[in-house]
Scaffold this active site. Structure first.
Site, mmCIF file in Angstrom:
data_model
loop_
_atom_site.group_PDB
_atom_site.id
_atom_site.type_symbol
_atom_site.label_atom_id
_atom_site.label_comp_id
_atom_site.label_asym_id
_atom_site.label_seq_id
_atom_site.Cartn_x
_atom_site.Cartn_y
_atom_site.Cartn_z
ATOM 1 C CG ASP A 173 90.166 36.608 8.279
ATOM 2 O OD1 ASP A 173 90.372 37.656 8.924
ATOM 3 O OD2 ASP A 173 89.393 35.723 8.677
ATOM 4 N NE ARG A 212 85.437 30.400 9.043
ATOM 5 C CZ ARG A 212 84.606 30.206 10.047
ATOM 6 N NH1 ARG A 212 84.244 28.971 10.367
ATOM 7 N NH2 ARG A 212 84.123 31.222 10.750
ATOM 8 C CG ASP A 237 86.079 36.797 13.269
ATOM 9 O OD1 ASP A 237 85.951 37.793 12.534
ATOM 10 O OD2 ASP A 237 85.260 35.861 13.283
ATOM 11 C CB THR A 269 86.608 33.726 8.199
ATOM 12 O OG1 THR A 269 86.240 34.753 9.120
ATOM 13 C CG2 THR A 269 87.779 32.941 8.779
#
Length: 548
Positions: free
Chosen positions: A354, A165, A307, A81
């Protein structure tokens, strides 16, 4: 004759005017707002698999009005990620930007570090340390940084994601703000003092509303579950389920599951987390007046719930299908909002991922397709025994993370050895190990140039200061996990590297290509569109077919 002369003059006047207009056309595009969208763990084939069920305002709008890069890939390992978000926005790979994973072993600090951790800053919006974050570990600039430089900081940059992040790395070093979601008992959007001294009023107002609380409800399928024919049976042996459930099946009663699953953290693992992200992104656009003038602003939005859902339920789950059908509606809602708030045709959007993901390995096995679980214990035990026999110590490996081995350099010196001979011995040994497809030494990563295959992708992810001493590539379909349920990502195989890439809006051509494009190309394409300098570590190239 006079009429003919007049007609001729008019003709040449019109032609001359058009030529003048063409010559006066600016060589670059200045949209009022750039919207960068990263969908966490989205595979390219989700565009195709669920296409017939998508509405006209989300994914289909981007495809029908914009440009579709059908053969877009990550060109490095590991596909994680943090590395993915950094690569999208820096226009380069971990080799240069330094974000080699979500966490990694830091050889100087002799500990595992998190990609955005920063003890020098404080939290804003939470009583926890969840806000002690910044982009300082990313060592190259982003396209968002370059926009700040190009506009003398007049263009605003905001990052939004459930994950820290996913917000911090895209927003870059010079951002006006990056916000992420703190769950548990709080349910607030937070940031750090890296960006500001206090939360803006619009964030305080949002946090005091019931914006998060309203999603504490039952998650059932958007449409009749019997129509979800693109997915496997709802009740199967390949999916994890929430604490408090007896099977991974619809409906998922969030109010009943609330306390046992982290309270507001539960929203991160269901599609409502994406809806909440759109709510906050819209509040950010209004609160920061993004796209309100001719100076280009930028909002980086990362959808993280995809995710969490993917890890828990896998690629072929009905929960995954439902999550993307709901995300499609959320995208449509966002684009409609942008049309009204910023102006249709005055903003530019790109959408990518990602990383992608592998099918649940136990499901692959059930279908007689190669795949399975890599056992760290079965790898470590014989390897340490080998090292003990050959070099007189089974303590030569200090850390094993991101499929990289870090050696104890001080112990190597004490034993009168060199790092290179230990690295070579390990590579020679593990070539005989089950489910290790390839292995390379850090020395070879530094001294040789690999141009194709796994070696090239490993090298593009190899950072001189931060990466390990031996790098592994597992066999196709295998994951480094003991769990037989759910899935993950991180390899250089197509199931992890093939990600969507869509552009649409101001300055974007309508079309598609099957020519290979790569993740670092995205930032450089957007910089070319805007007419600004490429990020400092640029390795990708602009995609010429995309921009007008």
């Amino acid at each position: 004759m006079k009429n003919v002369l007049i007609a001729g003059l008019l003709f040449f006047s019109i032609v001359g005017l058009k030529a003048q207009q063409k010559s006066e056309k600016e060589p670059f595009t200045r949209p009022k707002l750039v919207v960068g969208i990263v969908v966490d763990q989205m595979r390219y084939d989700y565009l195709v698999r669920f296409y017939d069920k998508y509405g006209d305002d989300g994914f289909k709008r981007m495809i029908n009005e914009g440009f579709n890069c059908k053969n877009n890939h990550f060109n490095y390992i590991p596909t994680k990620t943090a590395a993915g978000h950094a690569s999208v926005y820096t226009g380069t790979t971990p080799k240069t930007h330094g974000i080699i994973g979500n966490d990694w072993y830091d050889k100087n600090e002799d500990r595992s570090v998190y990609c955005t951790e920063d003890e020098t800053v404080n939290s804003l919006g939470t009583v926890t340390d969840a806000g002690k974050m910044s982009p300082r570990r990313m060592v190259s600039s982003t396209m968002t940084d370059q926009l700040k430089l190009a506009t003398a900081s007049q263009g605003k940059v905001i990052g939004v994601s459930l994950k820290d992040r996913g917000s911090i790395l895209p927003a870059g070093h010079a951002a006006d703000g990056a916000y992420w979601f703190q769950g548990k008992d709080e349910g607030h959007w937070v940031t750090s003092t890296y960006y500001m001294d206090a939360l803006p009023n619009w964030v305080e107002k949002f946090n005091k509303s019931d914006a998060a609380e309203k999603y504490k409800k039952v998650w059932n399928t958007l449409y009749d579950i019997d129509t979800y024919t693109e997915s496997i049976a709802d009740n199967n042996d390949f999916e994890q389920y929430f604490k408090g459930e007896e099977a991974p099946v619809f409906p998922h009663d969030l109010p009943k599951l609330w306390d046992d699953n982290g309270k507001f953290d539960l929203l991160k693992g269901v599609p409502f987390g994406n809806s909440l992200t759109v709510d906050f992104a819209e509040a950010a656009i209004k609160g920061e007046n993004l796209g309100a003038d001719k100076i280009t602003d930028f909002i980086a939005i990362s959808f993280s719930a995809t995710d969490y859902v993917g890890h828990r339920f896998g690629v072929s789950a009905k929960e995954t299908e439902d999550t993307y059908l709901r995300l499609d509606k959320d995208l449509g809602r966002l684009f409609t909002f942008l049309d009204k708030e910023v102006g249709k045709g005055t903003y530019t959007v790109f959408l990518t991922s990602d990383h992608a993901a592998v099918e649940v390995p136990s499901y692959l096995e059930a279908e007689n397709i190669p795949g399975g679980n890599f056992s760290k214990k079965e790898f470590y035990t014989p390897l340490n025994a080998f090292l003990n026999t050959k070099f007189g110590s089974d303590k030569l490996i200090k850390n094993f993370s991101n499929e990289q081995l870090f050696l104890d350099q001080e112990l190597i010196k004490k034993l009168g050895l060199t790092s290179e001979e230990v690295e070579n011995a390990i590579v020679g040994e593990v070539k005989n190990y089950k489910n290790v497809a390839e292995a390379y030494t850090g020395t070879s990563m530094r001294n040789q140039e690999f141009t194709k295959g796994q070696a090239s992708r490993l090298q593009m992810g190899y950072n001189f200061n931060r990466s390990g001493d031996v790098l592994l590539a597992l066999s196709p379909g295998y994951i480094n996990s003991t769990s037989r349920k759910g899935t993950t990502h991180g390899t250089g195989y197509a199931y992890d590297t093939h990600a969507p890439l869509l552009f649409f809006g101001q300055g974007i051509n309508h079309g598609q290509t099957v020519k290979r494009t790569e993740i670092p190309d995205i930032a450089n394409t957007i910089c070319s569109l805007l007419g600004i300098t490429f990020p400092s570590g640029k390795s990708g190239e602009p995609i010429p077919e995309v921009i007008q």
